[in-house]
Design a protein around this motif. Structure first.
Motif, PDB file in Angstrom:
ATOM      1  N   TYR A  21       0.834  -1.205   0.000  1.00  0.00           N
ATOM      2  CA  TYR A  21       0.000   0.000   0.000  1.00  0.00           C
ATOM      3  C   TYR A  21       0.869   1.256   0.000  1.00  0.00           C
ATOM      4  O   TYR A  21       0.601   2.210  -0.725  1.00  0.00           O
ATOM      5  CB  TYR A  21      -0.921  -0.009   1.218  1.00  0.00           C
ATOM      6  N   GLU A  22       1.923   1.240   0.810  1.00  0.00           N
ATOM      7  CA  GLU A  22       2.808   2.405   0.891  1.00  0.00           C
ATOM      8  C   GLU A  22       3.584   2.628  -0.403  1.00  0.00           C
ATOM      9  O   GLU A  22       3.887   3.776  -0.746  1.00  0.00           O
ATOM     10  CB  GLU A  22       3.785   2.240   2.058  1.00  0.00           C
ATOM     11  N   LEU A  23       3.882   1.543  -1.111  1.00  0.00           N
ATOM     12  CA  LEU A  23       4.656   1.666  -2.352  1.00  0.00           C
ATOM     13  C   LEU A  23       3.820   2.127  -3.544  1.00  0.00           C
ATOM     14  O   LEU A  23       4.360   2.692  -4.490  1.00  0.00           O
ATOM     15  CB  LEU A  23       5.325   0.327  -2.683  1.00  0.00           C
ATOM     16  N   ILE A  24       2.524   1.897  -3.492  1.00  0.00           N
ATOM     17  CA  ILE A  24       1.653   2.288  -4.605  1.00  0.00           C
ATOM     18  C   ILE A  24       1.349   3.782  -4.463  1.00  0.00           C
ATOM     19  O   ILE A  24       0.759   4.222  -3.496  1.00  0.00           O
ATOM     20  CB  ILE A  24       0.327   1.491  -4.578  1.00  0.00           C
ATOM     21  N   ASP A  25       1.779   4.542  -5.465  1.00  0.00           N
ATOM     22  CA  ASP A  25       1.604   5.994  -5.372  1.00  0.00           C
ATOM     23  C   ASP A  25       0.320   6.489  -6.014  1.00  0.00           C
ATOM     24  O   ASP A  25      -0.452   7.201  -5.399  1.00  0.00           O
ATOM     25  CB  ASP A  25       2.793   6.718  -6.025  1.00  0.00           C
ATOM     26  N   ASP A  26       0.100   6.114  -7.238  1.00  0.00           N
ATOM     27  CA  ASP A  26      -0.962   6.772  -7.986  1.00  0.00           C
ATOM     28  C   ASP A  26      -1.974   5.803  -8.599  1.00  0.00           C
ATOM     29  O   ASP A  26      -2.558   6.091  -9.632  1.00  0.00           O
ATOM     30  CB  ASP A  26      -0.364   7.664  -9.073  1.00  0.00           C
TER      31      ASP A  26
END
Length: 79
Positions: A21-26
């Protein structure tokens, strides 16, 4: 008895989902999927705990207070 292995595995999966979740930006859709997977794992933890509580309650009902009293009485007679 509560299956601690399954709870531990679920906690590991939750940790991984939170990192994803933290790695997914957009990509809001992927973020929602990660959150949905996390919620499912928390649900599995709750189910495992509930089953453990049910098993413990059933065991307590089988023993009953009368039986416990008799067992204590037998133990005190031995000494």
């Amino acid at each position: 008895m509560i299956n601690l292995k399954s709870i531990y595995r679920s906690l590991e999966k939750i940790e991984k989902q939170m990192k994803v979740y933290e790695l997914i930006d957009d990509d809001p859709e992927m973020k929602m999927k990660a959150l949905d997977n996390t919620i499912k794992e928390f649900d599995l933890i709750g189910d495992a705990a509930l089953e453990g509580i049910k098993d413990a309650t059933a065991s307590m009902k089988k023993i009953g207070s009368e039986d416990i009293g008799k067992r204590i009485e037998k133990l005190t007679e031995i000494n």
